[in-house]
Design a protein around this motif. Structure first.
Motif, PDB file in Angstrom:
ATOM      1  N   VAL A  12       0.844  -1.254  -0.230  1.00 44.79           N
ATOM      2  CA  VAL A  12       0.072   0.256  -0.028  1.00 44.79           C
ATOM      3  C   VAL A  12       1.040   1.090  -0.049  1.00 44.79           C
ATOM      4  CG1 VAL A  12      -1.713   1.282   1.267  1.00 44.79           C
ATOM      5  CG2 VAL A  12      -1.830  -1.258   0.981  1.00 44.79           C
ATOM      6  N   ILE A  13       0.544   2.109  -1.031  1.00 49.20           N
ATOM      7  CA  ILE A  13       1.354   3.371  -0.956  1.00 49.20           C
ATOM      8  C   ILE A  13       0.788   4.012  -0.120  1.00 49.20           C
ATOM      9  CG2 ILE A  13       2.050   5.426  -2.478  1.00 49.20           C
ATOM     10  CD1 ILE A  13       2.031   3.515  -4.827  1.00 49.20           C
ATOM     11  N   ARG A  14       1.637   4.808   1.160  1.00 47.16           N
ATOM     12  CA  ARG A  14       1.223   5.638   1.975  1.00 47.16           C
ATOM     13  C   ARG A  14       1.509   7.018   1.633  1.00 47.16           C
ATOM     14  NH1 ARG A  14      -0.758   2.658   6.306  1.00 47.16           N
ATOM     15  NH2 ARG A  14      -1.656   4.581   6.679  1.00 47.16           N
ATOM     16  N   GLU A  15       2.579   7.274   1.087  1.00 45.25           N
ATOM     17  CA  GLU A  15       3.081   8.434   0.536  1.00 45.25           C
ATOM     18  C   GLU A  15       3.816   8.602  -0.565  1.00 45.25           C
ATOM     19  OE1 GLU A  15       5.082  12.378   2.791  1.00 45.25           O
ATOM     20  OE2 GLU A  15       5.560  10.482   3.608  1.00 45.25           O
ATOM     21  N   MET A  16       3.686   9.536  -1.492  1.00 46.46           N
ATOM     22  CA  MET A  16       4.594   9.828  -2.720  1.00 46.46           C
ATOM     23  C   MET A  16       5.002  11.066  -2.727  1.00 46.46           C
ATOM     24  SD  MET A  16       3.415   8.618  -6.600  1.00 46.46           S
ATOM     25  CE  MET A  16       3.209   7.076  -6.064  1.00 46.46           C
ATOM     26  N   ILE A  17       6.025  11.512  -2.908  1.00 51.13           N
ATOM     27  CA  ILE A  17       6.764  12.763  -3.028  1.00 51.13           C
ATOM     28  C   ILE A  17       7.285  13.047  -4.484  1.00 51.13           C
ATOM     29  CG2 ILE A  17       8.287  14.622  -1.862  1.00 51.13           C
ATOM     30  CD1 ILE A  17       7.916  12.715   0.391  1.00 51.13           C
ATOM     31  N   ILE A  18       7.222  13.929  -5.143  1.00 49.43           N
ATOM     32  CA  ILE A  18       7.609  13.996  -6.354  1.00 49.43           C
ATOM     33  C   ILE A  18       8.242  15.524  -6.482  1.00 49.43           C
ATOM     34  CG2 ILE A  18       7.103  14.100  -8.871  1.00 49.43           C
ATOM     35  CD1 ILE A  18       4.415  12.168  -8.213  1.00 49.43           C
ATOM     36  N   HIS A  19       9.742  15.437  -6.876  1.00 48.41           N
ATOM     37  CA  HIS A  19      10.133  16.742  -6.762  1.00 48.41           C
ATOM     38  C   HIS A  19      11.326  17.090  -7.915  1.00 48.41           C
ATOM     39  CE1 HIS A  19      13.748  15.738  -4.435  1.00 48.41           C
ATOM     40  NE2 HIS A  19      12.749  14.671  -3.679  1.00 48.41           N
ATOM     41  N   ASN A  20      11.672  18.343  -8.192  1.00 49.76           N
ATOM     42  CA  ASN A  20      12.543  18.661  -9.103  1.00 49.76           C
ATOM     43  C   ASN A  20      11.826  18.760 -10.473  1.00 49.76           C
ATOM     44  OD1 ASN A  20      14.469  19.223  -7.080  1.00 49.76           O
ATOM     45  ND2 ASN A  20      15.405  17.090  -7.459  1.00 49.76           N
TER      46      ASN A  20
ATOM     47  N   ASN B  17      -5.420  13.515   0.851  1.00 52.45           N
ATOM     48  CA  ASN B  17      -4.589  14.723   1.441  1.00 52.45           C
ATOM     49  C   ASN B  17      -3.172  14.835   0.652  1.00 52.45           C
ATOM     50  OD1 ASN B  17      -3.078  16.560   3.137  1.00 52.45           O
ATOM     51  ND2 ASN B  17      -2.781  15.211   4.854  1.00 52.45           N
ATOM     52  N   TYR B  18      -3.067  16.105  -0.028  1.00 50.58           N
ATOM     53  CA  TYR B  18      -2.006  16.287  -1.129  1.00 50.58           C
ATOM     54  C   TYR B  18      -1.616  17.964  -0.845  1.00 50.58           C
ATOM     55  CZ  TYR B  18      -5.394  18.304  -4.269  1.00 50.58           C
ATOM     56  OH  TYR B  18      -6.380  19.049  -4.889  1.00 50.58           O
ATOM     57  N   ASP B  19      -0.245  18.117  -1.313  1.00 53.13           N
ATOM     58  CA  ASP B  19       0.260  19.580  -1.227  1.00 53.13           C
ATOM     59  C   ASP B  19       0.826  19.440  -2.677  1.00 53.13           C
ATOM     60  OD1 ASP B  19      -0.353  20.389   1.399  1.00 53.13           O
ATOM     61  OD2 ASP B  19       0.929  18.569   1.838  1.00 53.13           O
ATOM     62  N   MET B  20       0.679  20.709  -3.192  1.00 47.29           N
ATOM     63  CA  MET B  20       1.697  21.190  -4.307  1.00 47.29           C
ATOM     64  C   MET B  20       2.221  22.482  -4.196  1.00 47.29           C
ATOM     65  SD  MET B  20      -0.665  20.001  -7.699  1.00 47.29           S
ATOM     66  CE  MET B  20      -2.368  20.582  -6.927  1.00 47.29           C
ATOM     67  N   ASP B  21       3.411  22.682  -4.627  1.00 48.40           N
ATOM     68  CA  ASP B  21       4.230  23.775  -4.550  1.00 48.40           C
ATOM     69  C   ASP B  21       4.875  23.899  -6.068  1.00 48.40           C
ATOM     70  OD1 ASP B  21       5.987  26.084  -4.427  1.00 48.40           O
ATOM     71  OD2 ASP B  21       6.360  25.415  -2.185  1.00 48.40           O
ATOM     72  N   GLU B  22       4.266  24.873  -6.848  1.00 43.27           N
ATOM     73  CA  GLU B  22       4.830  24.918  -8.213  1.00 43.27           C
ATOM     74  C   GLU B  22       6.158  25.688  -7.991  1.00 43.27           C
ATOM     75  OE1 GLU B  22       2.478  26.159 -11.645  1.00 43.27           O
ATOM     76  OE2 GLU B  22       0.547  25.901 -10.620  1.00 43.27           O
ATOM     77  N   GLU B  23       6.420  26.542  -7.293  1.00 44.44           N
ATOM     78  CA  GLU B  23       7.760  27.181  -7.368  1.00 44.44           C
ATOM     79  C   GLU B  23       8.780  26.416  -6.982  1.00 44.44           C
ATOM     80  OE1 GLU B  23       8.141  30.955  -5.142  1.00 44.44           O
ATOM     81  OE2 GLU B  23       6.180  31.667  -5.922  1.00 44.44           O
ATOM     82  N   GLN B  24       8.643  25.349  -5.826  1.00 45.25           N
ATOM     83  CA  GLN B  24       9.683  24.632  -5.581  1.00 45.25           C
ATOM     84  C   GLN B  24       9.798  23.104  -6.439  1.00 45.25           C
ATOM     85  OE1 GLN B  24      11.614  25.082  -2.940  1.00 45.25           O
ATOM     86  NE2 GLN B  24      11.064  27.071  -3.142  1.00 45.25           N
ATOM     87  N   ALA B  25       8.646  22.853  -7.222  1.00 46.09           N
ATOM     88  CA  ALA B  25       8.251  21.942  -7.924  1.00 46.09           C
ATOM     89  C   ALA B  25       8.260  20.640  -7.065  1.00 46.09           C
ATOM     90  CB  ALA B  25       9.613  21.726  -8.980  1.00 46.09           C
TER      91      ALA B  25
ATOM     92  N   ALA C 266       6.226  17.083 -18.110  1.00 46.50           N
ATOM     93  CA  ALA C 266       4.835  17.477 -18.741  1.00 46.50           C
ATOM     94  C   ALA C 266       4.227  15.919 -18.403  1.00 46.50           C
ATOM     95  CB  ALA C 266       4.706  17.627 -20.185  1.00 46.50           C
ATOM     96  N   ALA C 267       4.735  14.962 -18.818  1.00 43.56           N
ATOM     97  CA  ALA C 267       4.155  13.460 -18.694  1.00 43.56           C
ATOM     98  C   ALA C 267       4.049  13.185 -17.212  1.00 43.56           C
ATOM     99  CB  ALA C 267       4.916  12.447 -19.417  1.00 43.56           C
ATOM    100  N   VAL C 268       5.063  13.505 -16.513  1.00 43.27           N
ATOM    101  CA  VAL C 268       4.825  13.334 -14.990  1.00 43.27           C
ATOM    102  C   VAL C 268       3.696  14.014 -14.436  1.00 43.27           C
ATOM    103  CG1 VAL C 268       6.109  13.489 -12.942  1.00 43.27           C
ATOM    104  CG2 VAL C 268       7.198  12.459 -14.595  1.00 43.27           C
ATOM    105  N   SER C 269       3.867  15.389 -14.727  1.00 44.34           N
ATOM    106  CA  SER C 269       2.886  16.355 -14.209  1.00 44.34           C
ATOM    107  C   SER C 269       1.402  15.805 -14.519  1.00 44.34           C
ATOM    108  CB  SER C 269       3.043  17.783 -14.729  1.00 44.34           C
ATOM    109  OG  SER C 269       4.333  18.153 -14.013  1.00 44.34           O
ATOM    110  N   ALA C 270       1.206  15.555 -15.784  1.00 46.75           N
ATOM    111  CA  ALA C 270      -0.078  15.141 -16.502  1.00 46.75           C
ATOM    112  C   ALA C 270      -0.504  13.708 -15.513  1.00 46.75           C
ATOM    113  CB  ALA C 270      -0.112  14.718 -17.724  1.00 46.75           C
TER     114      ALA C 270
ATOM    115  N   ILE D 209       5.278  17.953  -5.284  1.00 49.91           N
ATOM    116  CA  ILE D 209       3.890  17.340  -5.085  1.00 49.91           C
ATOM    117  C   ILE D 209       4.018  16.132  -4.098  1.00 49.91           C
ATOM    118  CG2 ILE D 209       1.810  16.165  -6.201  1.00 49.91           C
ATOM    119  CD1 ILE D 209       2.670  17.455  -8.844  1.00 49.91           C
ATOM    120  N   GLN D 210       3.278  16.470  -3.145  1.00 49.94           N
ATOM    121  CA  GLN D 210       3.104  15.233  -1.971  1.00 49.94           C
ATOM    122  C   GLN D 210       1.842  14.710  -1.913  1.00 49.94           C
ATOM    123  OE1 GLN D 210       5.220  17.709   1.429  1.00 49.94           O
ATOM    124  NE2 GLN D 210       5.787  15.491   1.694  1.00 49.94           N
TER     125      GLN D 210
END
Length: 106
Positions: free
Chosen positions: A12-20, A56-64, A34-38, A66-67
């Motif tokens: 079970v995926i409990r958390e996913m953090i995508i950055h940079n 429950n999710y958070d996005m910060d475009e400036e810091q690139a 673009a593919a990852v964002s879509a 997504i949690q």
């Protein structure tokens, strides 16, 4: 390089953090970003709009960054997050120098 950290309890995926950024091409023409964002935004929208699940999710475009945080209860959400994981793995197979995926058991 896009860094993806996937935290799991068993399967079970409990958390996913995508950055940079992928840095495949300049901003606005980077097909890897673009593919990852879509994929990621479609996953969040599917869970929150179609399933009406309070993800429950958070996005910060400036810091690139997504949690995505998941309580692990909904089997439907588990399946959709596993689909996102599979899509990210497929992108990594084609662009291994632009996306990395790391796992942590929690």
């Amino acid at each position: 390089m896009i860094d993806v950290e996937i935290k799991k309890t068993n399967t079970v995926i409990r958390e996913m953090i995508i950055h940079n950024h992928a840095e495949f091409d300049i901003y606005g023409r980077d097909i890897v970003c673009a593919a990852v964002s879509a994929l990621t935004l479609n996953t969040i929208n599917t869970i929150t709009h179609l399933l009406k699940y309070p993800l429950n999710y958070d996005m910060d475009e400036e810091q690139a960054v997504i949690q995505i945080h998941h309580d692990g209860i909904s089997k439907d959400v588990n399946l959709i997050l596993a689909s996102l994981e599979l899509g990210l793995q497929n992108i990594r197979e084609v662009y291994p120098n632009h996306i990395g995926i790391h796992y942590k058991e929690v």
